[in-house]
Design a protein around this motif. Structure first.
Motif, PDB file in Angstrom:
ATOM      1  N   ARG A 140       2.130  -3.752   0.201  1.00 53.94           N
ATOM      2  CA  ARG A 140       0.860  -4.442   0.002  1.00 53.94           C
ATOM      3  C   ARG A 140      -0.061  -4.211   1.215  1.00 53.94           C
ATOM      4  NH1 ARG A 140      -0.303  -8.681  -3.190  1.00 53.94           N
ATOM      5  NH2 ARG A 140       1.888  -8.898  -3.712  1.00 53.94           N
TER       6      ARG A 140
ATOM      7  N   VAL B 151      -1.616  -0.651   1.321  1.00 52.93           N
ATOM      8  CA  VAL B 151      -2.728  -0.431   0.376  1.00 52.93           C
ATOM      9  C   VAL B 151      -3.966  -1.211   0.827  1.00 52.93           C
ATOM     10  CG1 VAL B 151      -3.501  -0.596  -2.021  1.00 52.93           C
ATOM     11  CG2 VAL B 151      -1.129   0.035  -1.526  1.00 52.93           C
TER      12      VAL B 151
ATOM     13  N   VAL C 179       0.472   6.104 -11.657  1.00 50.88           N
ATOM     14  CA  VAL C 179       1.823   5.577 -11.416  1.00 50.88           C
ATOM     15  C   VAL C 179       2.660   5.853 -12.667  1.00 50.88           C
ATOM     16  CG1 VAL C 179       1.137   3.223 -12.137  1.00 50.88           C
ATOM     17  CG2 VAL C 179       3.158   3.529 -10.711  1.00 50.88           C
TER      18      VAL C 179
ATOM     19  N   ARG D   1       4.166  -0.512 -10.064  1.00 51.12           N
ATOM     20  CA  ARG D   1       3.181  -1.058 -11.013  1.00 51.12           C
ATOM     21  C   ARG D   1       2.904  -2.525 -10.717  1.00 51.12           C
ATOM     22  NH1 ARG D   1       5.547   0.178 -16.675  1.00 51.12           N
ATOM     23  NH2 ARG D   1       3.894  -1.234 -17.285  1.00 51.12           N
TER      24      ARG D   1
ATOM     25  N   TYR E 293       0.684  -2.768  -7.643  1.00 46.56           N
ATOM     26  CA  TYR E 293      -0.730  -2.434  -7.892  1.00 46.56           C
ATOM     27  C   TYR E 293      -1.414  -3.520  -8.731  1.00 46.56           C
ATOM     28  CZ  TYR E 293       0.822   2.188  -6.344  1.00 46.56           C
ATOM     29  OH  TYR E 293       1.352   3.214  -5.615  1.00 46.56           O
ATOM     30  N   GLU E 294      -0.702  -4.019  -9.730  1.00 50.41           N
ATOM     31  CA  GLU E 294      -1.313  -5.075 -10.561  1.00 50.41           C
ATOM     32  C   GLU E 294      -1.599  -6.309  -9.708  1.00 50.41           C
ATOM     33  OE1 GLU E 294       1.400  -5.440 -13.846  1.00 50.41           O
ATOM     34  OE2 GLU E 294       0.786  -3.462 -14.592  1.00 50.41           O
TER      35      GLU E 294
ATOM     36  N   PHE F  31      -5.438  -3.766  -9.305  1.00 47.75           N
ATOM     37  CA  PHE F  31      -5.668  -2.511 -10.032  1.00 47.75           C
ATOM     38  C   PHE F  31      -5.473  -2.787 -11.533  1.00 47.75           C
ATOM     39  CE2 PHE F  31      -4.847  -1.056  -5.810  1.00 47.75           C
ATOM     40  CZ  PHE F  31      -5.477   0.162  -5.684  1.00 47.75           C
TER      41      PHE F  31
END
Ligand SMILES: CC(C)(COP(=O)(O)OP(=O)(O)OC[C@H]1O[C@@H](n2cnc3c(N)ncnc32)[C@H](O)[C@@H]1OP(=O)(O)O)[C@@H](O)C(=O)NCCC(=O)NCCS
Length: 155
Positions: free
Chosen positions: A105, A108, A127, A135, A138-139, A143
């Motif tokens: 985290r 990013v 991904v 995933r 990112y969610e 994203f």
């Protein structure tokens, strides 16, 4: 907690074999290549993407360094350019001993900050569907899905 510092060419070369192996495994698992060709295709792809290594124009490669000065992972970004209008995450990796401690985290988020400071307004990435951990990361960072590749086993 984590800062980005420019990756050295030696660091990149030490990481490429792992990246090649993981990406080849992902390609096979996703059914996008064949066992006999996947490794050479992956090596060629990365040579083409990074012809000048860490000095390749339009690409930013960072090591993530924790409070104690340990390198915990890395992130590879492309700036917006002829290929696509948004910046792109080509890879983000946290080294196995450091996983599930918030460094993915943090990598990013630090990359987003770096891109914002360069005037970039959108960040995208691909991904693999089977990469549940990435995933979920990112969610949780906001994203959202822009396209989905589907396949059905006909055997
Ligand atoms: C994906 C990766 C970068 C995550 O790094 P990390 O430091 O472990 O992630 P974080 O600790 O910051 O996790 C943040 C959130 O992501 C999600 N997450 C991360 N790893 C997960 C896993 N294995 N399973 C489920 N959710 C996961 C969780 O929501 C997690 O929050 P939580 O720990 O509070 O539950 C790391 O697992 C990795 O390097 N994997 C191999 C390389 C890779 O797949 N990169 C992505 C390419 S697209």
């Amino acid at each position: 907690m984590l800062v980005l510092r420019a990756m050295t060419q030696d660091e990149l070369e030490a990481r490429l074999p792992v990246l090649h192996e993981e990406y080849a495994d992902d390609e096979l698992r996703a059914g996008r290549d064949r066992p006999e060709t996947v490794r050479s295709n992956v090596a060629a792809l990365f040579r083409q993407l990074l012809p000048d290594g860490v000095a390749t124009p339009g690409h930013l490669l960072f090591s993530g360094v924790d409070d104690g000065g340990a390198v915990v992972g890395w992130i590879w970004l492309a700036l917006p350019g002829a290929k696509r209008p948004q910046a792109w995450v080509y890879e983000v990796q946290v080294d196995p001993p450091f996983r599930r401690r918030g460094f993915g985290r943090a990598l990013v988020l630090a990359a987003e900050e770096e891109l914002r400071s360069r005037g970039v307004s959108e960040l995208g990435l691909n991904v693999f569907g089977h990469n549940v951990g990435a995933r979920s990361l990112y969610e949780s960072l906001g994203f959202s899905v822009k396209s989905i590749t589907m396949a059905k086993d006909l055997a």
